[in-house]
Design an enzyme around this catalytic site. Sequence first.
Site, short mmCIF file in Angstrom:
data_model
loop_
_atom_site.label_atom_id
_atom_site.label_comp_id
_atom_site.label_asym_id
_atom_site.label_seq_id
_atom_site.Cartn_x
_atom_site.Cartn_y
_atom_site.Cartn_z
N HIS A 32 0.84 -1.21 0.00
CA HIS A 32 0.00 0.00 0.00
C HIS A 32 0.87 1.25 0.00
O HIS A 32 0.59 2.22 0.71
CB HIS A 32 -0.93 0.02 1.22
N TYR A 43 3.41 -5.80 9.73
CA TYR A 43 3.19 -4.35 9.69
C TYR A 43 4.24 -3.63 10.53
O TYR A 43 4.76 -2.58 10.14
CB TYR A 43 1.80 -4.03 10.27
#
Length: 361
Positions: free
Chosen positions: A66, A334
């Site tokens: 992303h 993450y």
Amino acid sequence: MNEPASSDSPARRIGSWTLIAAAVAVAVASFGYVGGWLAPHRLTPEKLVDQLQDNAGTFAGYRRNHAKGVCVTGYFDSNGQAQAYSAAQVFAAGRTPVVGRFAIPGGNPYAPDSSVPIRSMALRFTQANGQQWRTGMNSMPVFPVATPQAFYAQLQAQQPDPATGKPDPAKIAAFFAAHPETAAFRTWAKTARPSASFATESYWSLNAFVFVDANSKHQPVRWRMTPEASDADNNTSKADDTDYLANDLTERLTRGSLRWHLQVTLANPSDPTNDATKTWPDDRRMIDAGTLVLEQTEPQDSGPCRDINYDPLVLPAGIVASDDPLLPARSAAYADSYLRRTSEEAHLPGTAAIHPQPETK
């Protein structure tokens, strides 16, 4: 003249695999899944994020997935309907401020918006008591695989061949043959097309979570954001515009706020909570928990979403993780991606030397 290939010829099958793989690669890049609890010699956050970089390249200072996105701000206006199932303050009637991010999957921050058919929405709700709820959602109803190991194997199968710069269709086909659980996603991917706007998409949580009420009763749930806007509202030209999603969002917000309804699906006891490749039956009870209202957008390099790690396990009291193995895996990767990009940003010209560490629950 050469004889045309039959509808079931090897060439036609390889071509079909290639088309499906292009969409699947987007979804694969949409999450950084790896279980931090796995044995180091088998799979670690570092190993998986390294593989993401091998597949997409490394762009210093950007998210490993992303990478291309924009910040948004607004609030969530709860109607109180979810309060019967969750004691989380965000579901009490009233407003909770939100900092969010729209993005397209992949590690290239300069990719054309039309290159992928999936869009993502990440949100951070900050309750009045200081607790946060963070969630990352995608515009697809199912995930291709159910485990961190399968996700990593999929990434390996889709690594570009140095000789061609593209994934090997034979390796992708072999992966799909070994993983029949990808069938639902592949069916969806065959007809998926890049949308013209972030504002007209629905966004699914994919993973299951558990709501906990004031009496400690547990209710497994999934959720999605459904838009009030439609494609008919979109009048922005997209010709030769590689960044049309951000431009469209800015133009829409000049005309007013954008709204989504948070729809929570309540699982029955028989519904799987540990498998993101499976949807729940359509007849499950659904409640409209309130309205997400977005009022402003800013560039990601200077906006409020820049230093937020949208870790899905940052949860307030009243929401807990399910037994989905992708959740702890996703959280671990993450964190690794966050530390890499913020460390790189500290050495880029014109950026601060110190960045905050990922926030925890």
